[in-house]
Structures are given as structure tokens and as C-alpha cells.
Scaffold this motif. Structure first.
Motif, PDB file in Angstrom:
ATOM      1  N   TYR A  46       0.865  -1.184   0.000  1.00 11.91           N
ATOM      2  CA  TYR A  46       0.000   0.000   0.000  1.00 11.91           C
ATOM      3  C   TYR A  46       0.897   1.228   0.000  1.00 11.91           C
ATOM      4  N   THR A  84      -2.840   0.283  -4.041  1.00  8.99           N
ATOM      5  CA  THR A  84      -2.712  -0.993  -3.359  1.00  8.99           C
ATOM      6  C   THR A  84      -2.339  -2.018  -4.431  1.00  8.99           C
ATOM      7  N   ASP A 126      -3.484  -2.900  -9.479  1.00  6.83           N
ATOM      8  CA  ASP A 126      -3.981  -2.098  -8.354  1.00  6.83           C
ATOM      9  C   ASP A 126      -5.381  -2.600  -8.011  1.00  6.83           C
TER      10      ASP A 126
END
Length: 591
Positions: A377, A392, A426
Motif C-alpha cells: 500500500y 494498493t 492495483d
């Protein structure tokens, strides 16, 4: 009685006066009749030469040295294959200092024409053994040098050990010189002993390390045909674990009834915890420091835990790495990582927390394969868009590495190659996905026997596929420039810049360099180098665009734990944003 007293008085007087009358006899030695090939050998074996700085007390003593030299140097000539050679020493007493001349007549060289090996093998079912003369370091038709013939005997015993006859021994050796033909023949009689297999291996000396870990490192198996080389291989494998201060691997002296020879493995453990640190400095990133703690035997089977804290003006963070060896089988390892860091560069600002796991397979002494998964993250501010975003990222890094170098911090031979592929996605933010591929190679070539001159080169190329330039997180783009890249430019500065003069990174990169490492004296060295490279906004490097070239000169101070490096480099394609020069101070070679 008066006669006896007079005789005693005369003897006392003679002994008292003789030392005062004795005078050393200085001399010079001249050697004639040999070329440079044998001159050094003659000088090293001559007492006249070796003791010239300690003159004898009399001419009688000098003649004695000369007589001894004639015998010694005849043996030297024979050892070099000149069995018909002669040596004579002439002394000119009228000269001051005395002139000593050693005349050498080599005569014809004797040629090795036959090297016959006769074996006595008590095992009639064994396969014939074929050992070529090349393996013994001999060539028929070459000069019969005694040292080579003796060394061949040693190599023959070693070769028999490699062919499952570890108890072989020499029974007789006969060398016959034929003065009519100037040839030499050698007949060697060997008792090979019985064919052997590996027997039971006993482990001793372990305290905190489990014996099962040592047993897994053995490069041989019980009942396998004996190969003496595997004893040294096992010793090296155990020494390279870093767990032991000393390792011995010895063969037994007697076989059991099944023809097996036992092996004794003895180790001395070293402390398994290490704490240390390092410091460095460069004009590009300022000072940097690191402290680390390592435990190499956390649970008794060589599990390793590394904890490290790092600080610099561009990166502050904490890393942890755990390695569990022999997960499913020997050399198949489990890796786990944790990172918590903050980066503040001209290209981006990031705060990251991440974890990862991987499977590592040490496929051979040279090849290592790694595959795993990482989750990170990151909150990031991009200098290109000036936006702050959260990512993320889940990635699946895979890597293949080949390392043939002879030293980690100061390689002089071999090379290092790696190819790394890492797809990203992501999962909580923009759902961006992309693929990052990078190849890197470095080569080291020693230019002399002592590795005092080493030519080293490196190259790296990379590409990112599947996403636009601004869709890729800034810290995942390619950058070039700095101490670990093209020296002479600021950190990440060898590439495209935005209007503010900050690096924007790229979807591809190309960089390479070379340096000549020249070592002087025991501890010092000088290293001129030149490097070039750039990052590119496009997916692939554009060879039509200019490269950023840098060049410089480095100073090395060699220590037992590696070279200390100080480099000064200048940019050859200097822009207004580039400094006139860069300085780098660190431990270890640049690559």
C-alpha cells in the motif's frame, strides 16, 4: 713440565690471535651458459648466490661453497630435464672482491617418451580405468621436468580417488634416462585398492545447528560410488552457509565388509548473531546510514532473520526478511519480507507498507530461480501530475539469476546476469495493471595472473507494458542516474525532466558502463570509468535519442571485508539542471 706449559701457552696465544687475523672473503658471482628461463632457478638454488651477502671467513670456506654448488646445481639441471649437463665453478683469487664464475653447460634436453602406469587391482569385476596424460599434466615429447613427473604421480592418485579408488597408493616408480637417445621413460606401479562406495557419514561438532541440516548439505549419498571431489564440495557448501568457523570432511581409512568407506564431518560453529552498520555519502543524495541485525540460525535449522533500518535524505525505512531453507527439499527455500518506508525524491514522495512471500530454488551453483507475491500500500505524490494518489498493488515477481563471480564485493572473474518479470495490478484504487521487465548483466575479466588489473562492464535494459506513462505509479517507473547507475548525474536525473527540472521517469530504460580496476601496492587502487544511459517515456528505448554520458575516476582502499570506494564523476552531456560533478563514498565496488 716446562715443555707442556710452553705448549699450552702457545695454543692459548694462537686461539687468541687467530680471530683477529681472520678476514672475510667478499666475492661476486657470475653465471654463464643459461638463459632467463633457468637463470632464476639456478640463482635460487645456488649457495654462492644466496650467501653472497655473508662472505666466508677464508678461501678454503669459499671453495667448499663452490664444491657444494657444483653438486646442487647438477641436481637442478637434472630436475629440469638436462641429465647430461655439467657445472663448473672457477675462482679468481687475484680480483678484489674475488670473482666467482659458474659455468653451466646444459647439454641436450631429455624428452619424456613414455609414462607407463601398471595397476594392481584386487577387484577383477571392476571396469577398466582410463586416465589420460592430459589429466596428469604431462605431454609426451616435451622436456622431462622432474617436478611435472612428481606432480603427475600425485594427480594420478587423485584421479583414482575420483574414479572410486580412494585407497590407491604408489608401489614403485622407476625413471630411466637413456643417454644414447636423450630420452626418459617412467614406469609407475600402482596398487589401486578395492573399488569403494560412500559409507555412513558421521556429524560432529554441532551445538545449536541441528545435525539434520548438515546432513542435507552433503553432496553425496550413502552407497553411491566414491568420488573424492565430493568431499571438498561438501566442505565448501558447509563453509558457505556462514554458520561454521571451521569445517573438515575426512574419509575413513578402512572399508566395511560391503566395500563402503565412512566419512567424518566435523564442524565448529561460529556466533549466529551479527549486528553491524554502514555509512556512505554522495553529492546526489547526501549522507546515508544503515544499521542491521542478523540471526542465521533462528530455530536451529539455519533459518535467517534480517532486520535493517536505513536513513538518507531520500529514503528512510525499516526492512525485515526471513529465509527458511529446505522447505520441501534441499535448496528449496521460503522467503518472507516486510517493508515500511518513506521516500522523498525530486520525482515523487511516497509512504509505503508492504509484505511479500516467495519460493526460491537454488537450481545449481550458478543459477537461482525465484517466484512469489507482494502486496504493497502506497500513498504517493507524483512530480509529473502533482497529484496525491493511493495505490494498493499486488504483484507476482519472478526472477532468474546467474552468478559466476569469484567474490561478492570485489569480483575479478565471471559475471552476473538476471532477468526479472513483475506484473502489477492495483486492486483497490485505479485498477491499473502493467508489466515490468528488466534485464541486467555484468562481466569481470582479470587481465593478469594476480588480478591487479580487472576490466569490468555492465548493462541494463528495461520496459513497462500495459499502461500509459502517467498511469504507472511514479516509484515503479524506470530512472537512470546516480551512484548505482550512470555516475556523474544526480539521482534519477539521467532522463527526461518536467518544466521544473524534476525527473519524470520512463516506461523504458537503457544504461551501460565500463571501468578498469587497477590495484597498486597492497591496499590501494585507481579506477577510471565511463557510463551512459537514459530513461524514456516510450515503451521501448529510442536509440535515436541522445544518451547521457558520464565519466570519472575512482580511488579504492582494499580491506579484508571489501574495498572502500571514493568516486568523482562529471556529466559529459551537462544541462543547466546538472551539477558540474558528483562524489560518491561507499563500501564495495560500484557494480
Amino acid at each position: 713440565m716446562p715443555l707442556i706449559r710452553a705448549l699450552l701457552a702457545f695454543l692459548v696465544l694462537a686461539f687468541a690471535v687467530s680471530p683477529a687475523l681472520a678476514q672475510d672473503v667478499p666475492y661476486h658471482v657470475h653465471i654463464r651458459g643459461v638463459g632467463e628461463e633457468l637463470l632464476e632457478t639456478i640463482e635460487q638454488n645456488s649457495r654462492l648466490v644466496g650467501l653472497a651477502d655473508r662472505p666466508p671467513p677464508s678461501m678454503i670456506a669459499l671453495r667448499r661453497r663452490a664444491e657444494e654448488d657444483e653438486e646442487r646445481l647438477l641436481d637442478v639441471l637434472s630436475s629440469q630435464g638436462y641429465y647430461a649437463g655439467t657445472v663448473s665453478v672457477a675462482i679468481d683469487e687475484s680480483a678484489s672482491p674475488v670473482n666467482v664464475t659458474i659455468d653451466v653447460e646444459l647439454g641436450p634436453p631429455f624428452i619424456l617418451t613414455a609414462y607407463n602406469v601398471h595397476t594392481r587391482n584386487p577387484d577383477p569385476t571392476a571396469q577398466p580405468i582410463t586416465i589420460l596424460l592430459d589429466a596428469l599434466g604431462l605431454n609426451l615429447g616435451s622436456r622431462a621436468i622432474a617436478a611435472d613427473i612428481v606432480a603427475a604421480q600425485t594427480r594420478l592418485i587423485e584421479e583414482l580417488g575420483r574414479h572410486s579408488y580412494p585407497l590407491a597408493r604408489v608401489l614403485d616408480r622407476r625413471a630411466v634416462a637413456d643417454f644414447a637417445t636423450n630420452t626418459l621413460t617412467v614406469d609407475l606401479t600402482i596398487d589401486t585398492g578395492p573399488f569403494a562406495r560412500f559409507g555412513e557419514a558421521t556429524i560432529s561438532g554441532t551445538t545449536d545447528v541441528a545435525p539434520i541440516y548438515v546432513r542435507r548439505r552433503l553432496t553425496f549419498e550413502e552407497n553411491e560410488a566414491w568420488q573424492s571431489d565430493k568431499l571438498e564440495e561438501t566442505r565448501q557448501v558447509l563453509a558457505q552457509t556462514g554458520l561454521f568457523a571451521a569445517v573438515r570432511v575426512d574419509a575413513g581409512r578402512e572399508m566395511d565388509e560391503e566395500g563402503r568407506l565412512p566419512v567424518a564431518v566435523s564442524v565448529t560453529e561460529r556466533p549466529h548473531r551479527t549486528i553491524g552498520g554502514g555509512i556512505g555519502w554522495s553529492t546526489a543524495i547526501g549522507p546515508n546510514a544503515e544499521v542491521f541485525w542478523q540471526h542465521r540460525n533462528l530455530f536451529g535449522v539455519a533459518e535467517r532473520l534480517d532486520l535493517a533500518a536505513r536513513y538518507s535524505e531520500i529514503r528512510t525505512g525499516f526492512d525485515a526478511a526471513f529465509r527458511k531453507p529446505d522447505l520441501f527439499a534441499r535448496n528449496q527455500n521460503l522467503l518472507a519480507t516486510f517493508v515500511l518506508e518513506q521516500q522523498n525524491t525530486d520525482a515523487y514522495e511516497t509512504r509505503t507498507i508492504g509484505i511479500g512471500g516467495a519460493y526460491e530454488w537454488v537450481a545449481s551453483d550458478q543459477w537461482t530461480l525465484v517466484g512469489g507475491v507482494q502486496i504493497e500500500y502506497t500513498r504517493q505524490t507524483d512530480s509529473v501530475t502533482d497529484e496525491t494518489q493511493d495505490f494498493t498493488l499486488v504483484s507476482f515477481p519472478t526472477e532468474a539469476r546467474r552468478d559466476t563471480t569469484d567474490d561478492f564485493l570485489n569480483p575479478t572473474q565471471g559475471g552476473r546476469f538476471s532477468i526479472r518479470y513483475q506484473p502489477f495490478v492495483d486492486i483497490l484504487g485505479s485498477t491499473t495493471s502493467f508489466h515490468r521487465l528488466e534485464l541486467a548483466d555484468s562481466v569481470y575479466l582479470s587481465l593478469d595472473q594476480d588480478s591487479r588489473y580487472v576490466l569490468a562492464g555492465w548493462a541494463s535494459v528495461g520496459t513497462i507494458l500495459g499502461a500509459g506513462h502517467t498511469d504507472i505509479p511514479a516509484d515503479r517507473r524506470f530512472y537512470v542516474g546516480g551512484g548505482g547507475s550512470v555516475r556523474g548525474y544526480g539521482y534519477q536525473m539521467a532522463g527526461p525532466l518536467n518544466a521544473s527540472g524534476d525527473p519524470i521517469g520512463g516506461r523504458s530504460m537503457l544504461a551501460f558502463g565500463s571501468e578498469l580496476r587497477m590495484r597498486f601496492g597492497e591496499n590501494w587502487g585507481v579506477v577510471p570509468f565511463v557510463e551512459a544511459g537514459s530513461s524514456y517515456v516510450d515503451t521501448y528505448p529510442d536509440l535515436g535519442e541522445r544518451l547521457f554520458w558520464g565519466a570519472g575516476l575512482g580511488l579504492r582502499y582494499y580491506t579484508p571485508f571489501g574495498p572502500v570506494r571514493a568516486d568523482v564523476a562529471v556529466p559529459l552531456n551537462r544541462r543547466s539542471q546538472d551539477d558540474a560533478f558528483q562524489i560518491y563514498l561507499s563500501l564495495g565496488q560500484a557494480f
